[in-house]
Every structure is written in C-alpha cells, then in structure tokens.
Enzyme design. Structure first.
Site, PDB file in Angstrom:
ATOM      1  N   SER A  65       0.847  -1.188   0.000  1.00  0.00           N
ATOM      2  CA  SER A  65       0.000   0.000   0.000  1.00  0.00           C
ATOM      3  C   SER A  65       0.886   1.242   0.000  1.00  0.00           C
ATOM      4  CB  SER A  65      -0.885   0.006   1.246  1.00  0.00           C
ATOM      5  OG  SER A  65      -0.102   0.352   2.383  1.00  0.00           O
ATOM      6  N   LYS A  66       0.257   2.381   0.035  1.00  0.00           N
ATOM      7  CA  LYS A  66       0.980   3.649   0.032  1.00  0.00           C
ATOM      8  C   LYS A  66       2.015   3.749   1.148  1.00  0.00           C
ATOM      9  CE  LYS A  66      -1.812   7.014  -2.403  1.00  0.00           C
ATOM     10  NZ  LYS A  66      -3.218   6.605  -2.538  1.00  0.00           N
ATOM     11  N   ARG A  67       1.694   3.105   2.263  1.00  0.00           N
ATOM     12  CA  ARG A  67       2.625   3.148   3.411  1.00  0.00           C
ATOM     13  C   ARG A  67       4.014   2.627   3.025  1.00  0.00           C
ATOM     14  NH1 ARG A  67       2.113  -0.570   6.839  1.00  0.00           N
ATOM     15  NH2 ARG A  67       0.705  -1.823   5.579  1.00  0.00           N
ATOM     16  N   GLY A  92       5.694   3.208   0.421  1.00  0.00           N
ATOM     17  CA  GLY A  92       6.506   4.082  -0.433  1.00  0.00           C
ATOM     18  C   GLY A  92       5.841   4.322  -1.770  1.00  0.00           C
TER      19      GLY A  92
END
Ligand code: GLU
Length: 443
Positions: free
Chosen positions: A213-215, A217
């Site tokens: 996910s976006k977490r 990077g």
C-alpha cells in the site's frame, strides 16, 4: 466463445488514480498471456464511477502502460459510453424474473441452493454456495445491485456484460476480486452465458509482509521512472512477482518473458515487493544496455540536474558512461556519479582542499607539471599517462596512490571513481590543466 479459439484478455482499470504497481502487475500478466498465446490484449476503462473517474487519470494510466511497453490491441473501450447496453441487459433479467426494480435501481435476486464451482487457473478449485456469494454483515443473502438509482451499472454487472460482450476468454486480475467472482458467475448463469476462465494473481506484499500500500513508499509506476528505474527493469521486476522463467533466470527482456510465460505456472503464494531486488534488476539492465541506449536513458537526468548536455559531443558522454561501468543502481544515480564529466562546478562544490596534505599537493604538482610538458593533447591517453606516472613515482620513491588519490579528487571531487587516468584522458589535457590549476596543483 472465443474468436477463432484465440485467447482474449483485458486490463480493466478504473481511472481513479495513476497506474500503480498493482495495476501495472495485472496489466503485465495480461499482456504476457496474450503475447505468449498470440491472442488479443484489450484495454477497457471502467469509468462508471463518475465522481472519481477523470480523463486525466485515464491518460496517465495509458501513458504508464506505454512506458512499460504494454501495448494493447483493442480499445480503450469506455463503460461510460455503454450505459444503454447495460440497461437493456438488466431489462432482460427483469423480464425473466431474475432481477427486479427498486426505486430507480435494478437488483439481482440471488438464488439459494445452488453451488458455484470454478477452477481458477492459479488458485485452483473454488466452490461456494450461492447463498454465501453475496451476504449482508449478518450473513443473510444480499441481492446484488446491477444498476444504481443514478442509472450507472455496478462493477459486478458491467464486468460481466463487457467480458461477455468482448469475448474475453480469460479474466486475469488481482486476487482481491476472488470474492466477486461467484457473484459474477451467478449473473452469467442467469443470462445463459458461459463464464470465461478466471486467473487471480497473487497478492503483492511489502517488505513487512503486509499487503502493498501507500505506506510502503512509491506506488505509481511514474514515481519509479522518476527515481531512475528503467522501464525494462520495472517490467522484469513485476514479472518476477509470482512468476519466473525457470532455470534460476532472474534477468530477462520482454522477448524471453513472452516466450516462456505460462499462466498456469503463476504461483498463488503472495509475492514480496523487494526494493533491493528491484535495485539489483535495474543495475543489471543498466549494465547490459548498449552505450547509445544508456546515453538516452541518462540524458534526461543530466538535464534535470541543470547540465548543458548539448554542449558535449554524444560520443564523449557515451564514453563517460562506458567508463562508469556498473556504477549506480539507477539512471539517476549514474547521472549523479558521472556529473564531473559535464560540470566542473560540481567538483568544486565537493572539493575540500584541507583533505589533501601539503606533501601530496607538491608531489602531484611536480608529476603533473612533467606530464603537461611531455604529452600533447593528442597523446593524452590513459595508458601513456599511467605508465608515465608509474615511472615518475618509482624515480621519486612515491607510491602511485599518492599521486592518483589527489588527482582523482581534483578531477572528479570523488574518492571513488573509475580509473583516474582514464578519466583524465577522456576529460582531455586542457580540462585537466584547468581543473588542477584551479586547485593549485599546476601552473
Ligand atoms: N475496474 C476493476 C479494478 O480496477 C477491474 C477488476 C477486473 O479486472 O474485473 O479493480
């Protein structure tokens, strides 16, 4: 069902964001399957969500596919242009009593007592009771919305209408859609249509083994392009998420991937997105590029760094990159590591005179003074310079390192670099003289 028995697959992004890693992975596997089978790769834009879909996102998704070299044979088809078709199909379900109207919406009556069995090409046999295919939070059967009250079809309905209408033979998509598949199969049945084959791709995990996910990077493929990853590397790396050509081959181009690809060999085991692996793959592709292609790949980064690339003959810069060899894991890094071939200011800003002792300074000054005297610009070649420096060092009881280290630093502003005499030779006599004079090693 298929046209002339040929494989037909599709990538069906919703244009609600840029092309991200998961989408690119799905597109890539569809493309590989189509190209391997000599089939057709369709691009379908699932833009029924009017509020979140934009033409800009549609454009960037297509740009992303093009950047990765995933050309499509048909489309882009847009679901927003086919609202009438969905309404007609929904009407036919109402007529046969399998769906009903509720306000402006159309709902599908989920049957009970049926069994939905499908053999996923990757996940294997999946069997679900029809009353479990669509449920409310309390576990009771939930009828499936086909058309929303605003007239737009839902994903589960439009996807069935289109996969049937476009003669899709195999639906290849992310595993997050496994739960939707029984609902879709019920709709196929109600319409009397054969369902296509299904192949759900493995989940992609971050290094912490949680769903990517976006977490974790960068998510969009263009972020990877801007970091300096080559399209062929991202292609290679994404292909390795769930597949391998075998024989421990890890570095390959699209031709080999197309030749060896086998959808049934894709693993359902979650694949880990490992940046270190991407770095490794990128480094290998960078190394393997021919000089002209390397130059093309690095040039935009040099420009972005503000260098006047046009001032140099391409052959000079290609030679600089040849000298750089396997240095740099990204095109951006390679552009940075080689900055001294284009710009003396970069060297000046790194150069700290204090790092070079007075003794070393005097030695280099003497040796270099003789070099200038001895070699004309035409004779300023790496081998000659090196053998002269070796001779000089021997005569003067100095180690070659004592000359090479300050010379390297004055020419490149770096402590590690390719062979310093090769750098000197490529820079040319005048430029070397200029740099050394500037730092007080000559003149
Ligand atoms: N628009 C859907 C998505 O982006 C497509 C899913 C499918 O391939 O059926 O997830």
């Amino acid at each position: 069902m298929s046209r002339n028995g040929k494989m037909r697959v599709r990538f069906a992004p919703s244009p609600t964001g840029a092309l991200h890693i998961g989408g690119a992975h799905t597109a890539l596997f569809n493309w590989l399957a189509a190209r391997h089978a000599g089939g057709t790769f369709i691009l379908r834009i699932e833009d029924t969500d009017n509020e979140r879909s934009t033409v800009e996102y549609e454009r960037t998704i297509m740009d992303g596919l093009e950047w990765l070299g995933l050309n499509w044979d048909e489309g882009p088809y847009r679901q927003s242009e086919k609202t009438g078709e969905y309404a007609e199909i929904a009407d036919s379900l109402i007529k046969s009593g399998k769906a009903y109207r509720e306000g402006g919406a159309v709902l599908f009556r989920v049957p009970t007592g049926e069994r939905i069995i499908f053999d996923d090409v990757i996940y294997g046999r999946i069997s679900v009771a029809s009353e479990k295919a669509s449920v409310n939070t309390d576990g009771t059967v939930k009828d499936i919305v086909l058309i929303k009250s605003d007239g737009a079809p839902t994903y589960n309905f439009a996807v069935v209408a289109d996969d049937h209408g476009m003669d899709v033979t195999t639906v290849i998509r992310g595993e997050d859609h496994i739960a939707n598949t029984p609902k879709q199969i019920l709709i196929y049945r109600a319409l009397g249509w054969d369902a296509p084959d299904f192949a759900h791709l493995p989940m992609i995990l971050g290094a912490d083994k949680k769903k990517l996910s976006k977490r974790h990077g960068a998510t969009s493929v263009f972020e990877y392009r801007d970091m300096g990853y080559l399209p062929e590397s991202v292609f290679n790396f994404l292909a390795l998420l769930g597949w391998t050509p075998g024989n421990d081959v890890e570095i390959f181009d699209r031709t080999l991937a197309v030749e060896k690809f086998e959808l049934s060999k894709v693993t359902k085991k979650p694949a880990v997105f490992d940046m270190k692996k991407l770095d490794f793959v990128n480094r290998e592709h960078l190394k393997a590029m021919d000089p002209g292609a390397r130059y093309e790949a690095i040039e935009p980064f040099w420009r972005e760094m503000g260098f006047d690339v046009g001032k140099f003959p391409p052959a000079y810069l290609e030679n600089a990159l040849i000298l750089m060899g396997g240095r740099g894991k990204t095109t951006r890094e390679l552009a940075e590591f080689s900055d001294y071939f284009l710009d003396f200011d970069a060297v000046k800003s790194r150069y700290a005179a204090g790092e070079i002792t007075h003794e070393h300074r005097e030695k280099l000054k003497n040796c270099f003074g003789e070099m200038l005297w001895k070699f004309s610009p035409d004779n300023w070649d790496a081998e000659k310079l090196e053998s002269f420096a070796r001779g000089w060092c021997e005569t003067n009881g100095v180690s070659l390192k004592e000359i090479a280290m300050p010379l390297r630093f004055a020419l490149s502003g770096r402590k590690v670099s390719p062979g310093v005499f090769e750098i000197a030779s490529l820079l040319g006599r005048d430029e070397c003289k200029n740099r050394l004079e500037h730092f007080g090693f000559a003149g």
